[in-house]
Structure formats: structure tokens, C-alpha cells
Write a protein that holds these residues in place. Structure first.
Motif: not given
Length: 201
Positions: A11-25
Motif C-alpha cells: 500500500t502507499g503507507p507500506d512504501l513509506k515504511a519500506f523506504y525508511k527501512a531500505l534507505s538504511n545500508p
């Protein structure tokens, strides 16, 4: 053939949470490690990544909050918690209604993926001659209907599952291979017109 993974629609909110997670190396490295080894505890992850157990424990919990990994309760005891990668087929459906910040997160996730994919393409070409056949590069063009495109992608997914293996059950001599498929309409290009020779008359 490996079992078909559970499909998870973002979902849209999932994408925000995923980006927050995946932007961390560190979190990206943890996901890669668990994807390769199947399961691990924070100590083994910390040793492999060169991080403290406190750091990896924190990031493991955050990844679990996103349902990207899950605790193996039967193996966990006290402070020693074991984790496994969740076998999920994650995708964003076309036409998903998103807010501006959700759309921005989706674009940033795509940029993260493309950065990695571009480095893979460069590595494939630069190491092609010395890869002893491990590097394979295929480029093709086909005329297909939309239904044929859907069927093509489905058959591709079936082919991937045919060769997929579970962690700990990998063939001797196998290597972790990066496989990518991009299918999209080729943009219309103007037809090239060959120059004509000047008339001598």
C-alpha cells in the motif's frame, strides 16, 4: 521447484515504511544476509556485517515490524533471538492511489533499486571476458500483445521457481546469481533515413 512464495501487495503507507527501512545500508545488508543464509541470530549477523550486536538487534526488530523478517520462536531463548527471511513476493500494483509523500517514497525505492541494478550491469560487462561463463547478458525485442506480456512474465516466474532452492539446500558449486527482468514497450523512434548520393547531372 521451490514453493511459490506468499504474495504481498504494498500500500502507499507500506512504501513509506519500506523506504525508511531500505534507505538504511545496515538493514539492506541484513536482508541480503538472511536471504542468503535463511536464518541467523543477531550475533552471527553482527559478525558477518562488522556491526555490534546491539546495532543488529535494533535493526532486526525494525525489519520484523515491516514483516520483512520474522523471529524463529522455537530457536530463540533469553536474549538470543533467531530470525528468518520471510519468503514473500512483494509488488506494487499499477494504479495504486498514493499521496504525494507516498509517491515520493515509491520513486526513491525505485532509484535505490536502479542504482544497484546499474552497478550489476556494469559488473556484468566489465567482467564478461573473465567470468568463465558465469556472466550472461541477453537483450531482446519482441512484438507482443498485453495478454502475451502477462503470460510471458508468469512463465518467467515459473522458470525462476524451477531453479530456486531453499537456504541450506543449495547445489555444490552454486553461486548467488543476480537475475533481473524488465519488460516494457520500446519507445517509438524516428526511422533513420540513409543519405542519398548527390546527382552528378
Amino acid at each position: 521447484m521451490a514453493e511459490r512464495p506468499e504474495t504481498r501487495v504494498l500500500t502507499g503507507p507500506d512504501l513509506k515504511a519500506f523506504y525508511k527501512a531500505l534507505s538504511n545500508p545496515v538493514r539492506r545488508d541484513i536482508l541480503s544476509y538472511l536471504g542468503e543464509h535463511g536464518e541467523a541470530n543477531s550475533t552471527s549477523v553482527a559478525k558477518a556485517l562488522g556491526e555490534s550486536t546491539g546495532t543488529t538487534s535494533y535493526h532486526l526488530r525494525k525489519l520484523a515490524d515491516l514483516n520483512l523478517i520474522a523471529e524463529i520462536e522455537e530457536k530463540s531463548s533469553g536474549r538470543e533471538r533467531w530470525w528468518k527471511s520471510l519468503m514473500t513476493d512483494i509488488f506494487t500494483p499499477p494504479g495504486l492511489v498514493m499521496t504525494a509523500d507516498e509517491r515520493e517514497a515509491a520513486v526513491k525505492i525505485g532509484a535505490l533499486k536502479m542504482t544497484q541494478d546499474l552497478s550489476l550491469v556494469v559488473s556484468a560487462y566489465t567482467g564478461y571476458d573473465n567470468s568463465a561463463g558465469w556472466n550472461q547478458i541477453q537483450r531482446s525485442g519482441l512484438w507482443m500483445t498485453k495478454d502475451q506480456v502477462a503470460a510471458f512474465v508468469e512463465e518467467y516466474q515459473i522458470l525462476l521457481r524451477k531453479y530456486a532452492t531453499e537456504p541450506g539446500d543449495r547445489p555444490s558449486g552454486s553461486r548467488n546469481m543476480a537475475v533481473r527482468l524488465v519488460v516494457l514497450p520500446d519507445q517509438e523512434r524516428p526511422q533513420l533515413t540513409l543519405p542519398t548520393e548527390a546527382d552528378d547531372d
